[in-house]
Design an enzyme around this catalytic site. Structure first.
Site: not given
Ligand code: TYM
Length: 330
Positions: A111, A194, A197
């Site tokens: 980031k 990967k 969004k």
């Molecule tokens: P975020 O919003 O980036 O993504 C949410 C979930 O989707 C998974 N993910 C993917 N898995 C496989 N392939 C991909 N291309 C892909 N893109 C996203 C992420 O691994 C995630 O599981 N930090 C977290 C949000 C969060 C969270 C937490 C998650 C905040 N607190 C506590 C679990 C527990 C995040 O930014 O996810």
């Protein structure tokens, strides 16, 4: 019975990577476990979203998650900022998180490279807030994609550190979880990286089938293998990775064989891939429209969720304070 927690940042529409990496597993775990699902809107602040966008995204993620099969009768569904105790827990945990380890986190480094004009403290301590989310409910399992593996490792480290520092067995060590074993990373359709969004390489849960087919047919490929059993270039590997996550093993075996014998026609492979993705997304995108129209249901869901999540939050913060030596003077 395990406590399972899953979260997603409210930074935009959900894509296939989110669904396959985190949501699908969570949905399967709802039966017979103590499940929490939340929308990480504080985490979304690191990129300074516009106020209206922030509001819209929280609602959108809520709707799309519910449409994916999260059932508020079985799981506690809540919005992170509806549980203000998270902020106190974040503060308490921040005192035992060190600059060196935070700076070395891959997501921070990435980031900081991508948004050098906005390397804020929230970005640096992102893993601490995430640890607070998880430890607040004493989660055993956290269904996530591969990109969150390091954050889970850090959560375990913070939990152990707290226990050691105060000589207690208070927090347990949560595990990143995927039914298939290995955590997965769904690649984008642009041949590298990967699915994300904002990368412009994704298929979204709200996409209709025509859009999905078009996107898949446009995915990057090459002119095909010229020698039997030749190694796969990255864009082709990516298509197979997506296929493994959405298609049957027979379909994957069929196209692998075609690749290895140099008979593969990428057009055929993409057509099949698009069909298998549509089969997963179509029922979800239809439910998105229904749920989006049901304001009462959404309101009931988040109000009940906040109440249930806060019960745990209040208890955990109270116990942490006691362990750490906070006592009322009078
Ligand atoms: P975020 O919003 O980036 O993504 C949410 C979930 O989707 C998974 N993910 C993917 N898995 C496989 N392939 C991909 N291309 C892909 N893109 C996203 C992420 O691994 C995630 O599981 N930090 C977290 C949000 C969060 C969270 C937490 C998650 C905040 N607190 C506590 C679990 C527990 C995040 O930014 O996810």
């Amino acid at each position: 019975m395990d406590t399972v927690l899953s979260g997603i940042r409210s930074t935009g529409n959900l894509h296939l990577g989110n669904y396959l990496g985190a949501v699908r597993n969570f949905v399967r775990m709802q039966e017979g476990n103590n499940c929490y699902f939340f929308i990480a809107d504080y985490h979304a602040l690191t990129t300074h979203p516009a106020t209206e966008e922030m509001h819209r995204n929280v609602r959108q993620v809520l709707v799309e998650y519910l449409a994916s099969g999260i059932d508020p009768e079985k799981s506690t569904v809540y919005i992170q900022s509806d549980v203000p105790e998270i902020c106190e827990m974040y503060l308490l945990l921040n005192m035992n998180a060190y600059l060196g380890e935070l700076c070395r986190t891959s997501s921070f480094k990435e980031k900081a490279r991508k948004q050098p004009e906005n390397v804020n403290a929230g970005l640096l301590t992102y893993p601490v807030l995430m640890a607070a989310d998880i430890l607040m409910h004493h989660a055993d399992k956290v269904p996530v994609g591969k990109d969150q593996e390091q954050h889970l490792e850090m959560t375990r480290k913070f939990a152990r550190r707290f226990n050691t520092m105060f000589n207690v067995e208070y927090f347990k060590e949560p595990q990143a979880y995927n039914f298939g074993g290995e955590l997965i990373k769904i690649p984008g359709l642009d041949g590298s990286g990967k699915m994300g969004k904002s990368e412009g390489n994704g298929i979204f849960l709200a996409d209709d089938e025509k859009v999905i087919r078009k996107k898949v047919m446009k995915a990057v490929t090459d002119s095909g293998p010229t020698e039997p059993n030749s190694p796969m270039p990255e864009p082709i590997q990516n298509l197979f990775t997506i296929m493994k996550a959405v298609s049957t093993p027979d379909t994957v075996a069929y196209f692998t064989e075609k690749y290895n014998t140099c008979e593969i026609r990428y057009g055929d492979m993409k057509k099949q891939l698009a069909e298998d993705i549509v089969a997963i997304i179509k029922p979800i995108s239809e439910r998105i429209k229904e749920i989006d129209a049901d304001n009462e249901f959404l309101k009931r869901t988040v109000m009940r969720g906040a109440e249930k999540a806060r019960e745990n939050a209040i208890k955990t913060v109270r116990e942490m304070r006691e362990i750490m030596g906070f006592k009322r003077l009078f």
